[in-house]
Design an enzyme around this catalytic site. Structure first.
Site, short mmCIF file in Angstrom:
data_model
loop_
_atom_site.label_atom_id
_atom_site.label_comp_id
_atom_site.label_asym_id
_atom_site.label_seq_id
_atom_site.Cartn_x
_atom_site.Cartn_y
_atom_site.Cartn_z
N ASP A 37 51.73 42.57 35.01
CA ASP A 37 51.76 43.47 33.84
C ASP A 37 52.96 43.25 32.91
O ASP A 37 52.78 43.29 31.68
CB ASP A 37 51.73 44.94 34.28
CG ASP A 37 50.32 45.41 34.62
OD1 ASP A 37 49.37 44.66 34.34
OD2 ASP A 37 50.17 46.51 35.16
N PHE A 39 51.89 46.96 37.57
CA PHE A 39 52.16 46.16 38.76
C PHE A 39 51.77 44.71 38.45
O PHE A 39 51.26 44.40 37.37
CB PHE A 39 51.39 46.71 39.97
CG PHE A 39 49.90 46.49 39.87
CD1 PHE A 39 49.12 47.33 39.10
CD2 PHE A 39 49.27 45.42 40.54
CE1 PHE A 39 47.75 47.13 38.99
CE2 PHE A 39 47.91 45.22 40.43
CZ PHE A 39 47.15 46.07 39.65
N GLY A 40 51.98 43.86 39.43
CA GLY A 40 51.55 42.46 39.31
C GLY A 40 52.14 41.77 38.09
O GLY A 40 53.34 41.83 37.83
N ASP A 86 37.33 41.81 42.86
CA ASP A 86 38.38 40.80 42.97
C ASP A 86 38.84 40.46 41.55
O ASP A 86 38.02 40.39 40.64
CB ASP A 86 37.87 39.55 43.70
CG ASP A 86 39.03 38.77 44.29
OD1 ASP A 86 39.97 39.38 44.80
OD2 ASP A 86 39.02 37.52 44.23
#
Ligand code: IMP
Length: 209
Positions: A168, A165-166, A85
């Protein structure tokens, strides 16, 4: 003579047979990445063990969520398992979005919605320090272990780069003058939170195998 041969063959078969371990994820990219590193193990994903469940991650920290996922597999399928996580922790926001990084802008939001919300939350903040943190929980032969990977950096004021992604495009790791979204993937994987946590897991598994 025949007996010697059989003993040797049994030994060889045992050496060839890889130990199976489940990575509690539905994400094919993460699975491929880890299979490539953990070559001594037969690493399988949730789908490979017939698990279609969307495991509810409702702990209030990263370690708790990683534990929930690993325990779900070990308790229901009686298999060795690890789960990860990750969260982005911003110092000036007291560690937010943290464990809520995936759904910071609300249930079903996109990566971009999260980026926009974070930039807005930080528009008057000068302390831009942040870090990504990954926790991996490993259930191995009745014991539980945790591994942590951290990368420190800062949140830029606008997005840079198309890769990754996210978060970044707005995260610049310390020691680099580019964001994760501008960085070649091999470099990101080496220095990233997840890369570092996985490295610790791999070293441990190589030690015990
Ligand atoms: P997960 O635990 O790997 O699913 O990550 C939770 C959330 O953290 C993701 O949905 C992303 O928003 C964010 N995140 C995790 N890893 C990264 C990364 O390497 N770069 C950017 N954002 C990330």
């Amino acid at each position: 003579m025949g007996c010697d041969f059989r003993i040797r063959k049994d030994k060889e078969d045992k050496m060839d047979k890889k130990d199976r371990i489940v990575f509690a994820t539905h994400n094919k990219n993460k699975l491929a990445e880890i299979r490539n590193i953990l070559k001594n193990y037969d690493v399988v994903g949730l789908r490979d063990i017939g698990c279609e469940t969307d495991i509810v991650e409702d702990a209030d920290d990263l370690q708790g969520n990683a534990k929930i996922k690993a325990d779900f597999v070990t308790n229901n399928y009686h298999l060795n398992c690890f789960a990860d996580d990750t969260g982005l922790e911003v110092e000036a926001l007291n560690g937010a979005p943290g464990v809520y990084s995936a759904r910071y802008a609300g249930e079903g939001c996109s990566y971009h919605d999260n980026v926009v919300k974070l930039l807005d939350a930080m528009k008057d903040i000068t302390n831009r320090k942040a870090r990504f943190r990954t926790v991996i929980a490993l259930n191995l032969n009745g014991k539980q272990y945790f591994f942590e990977g951290i990368v420190n950096g800062k949140i830029l004021e606008e997005e840079h780069g198309e890769g990754g992604f996210g978060y970044d495009p707005i995260f610049q790791p310390d020691g680099y003058d580019m964001t994760f979204a501008e960085m070649p993937m091999e470099i990101k994987n080496k220095i990233s939170h997840r890369g570092r946590a996985v490295q610790k897991l791999v070293e441990f598994l190589h030690l015990v195998s």
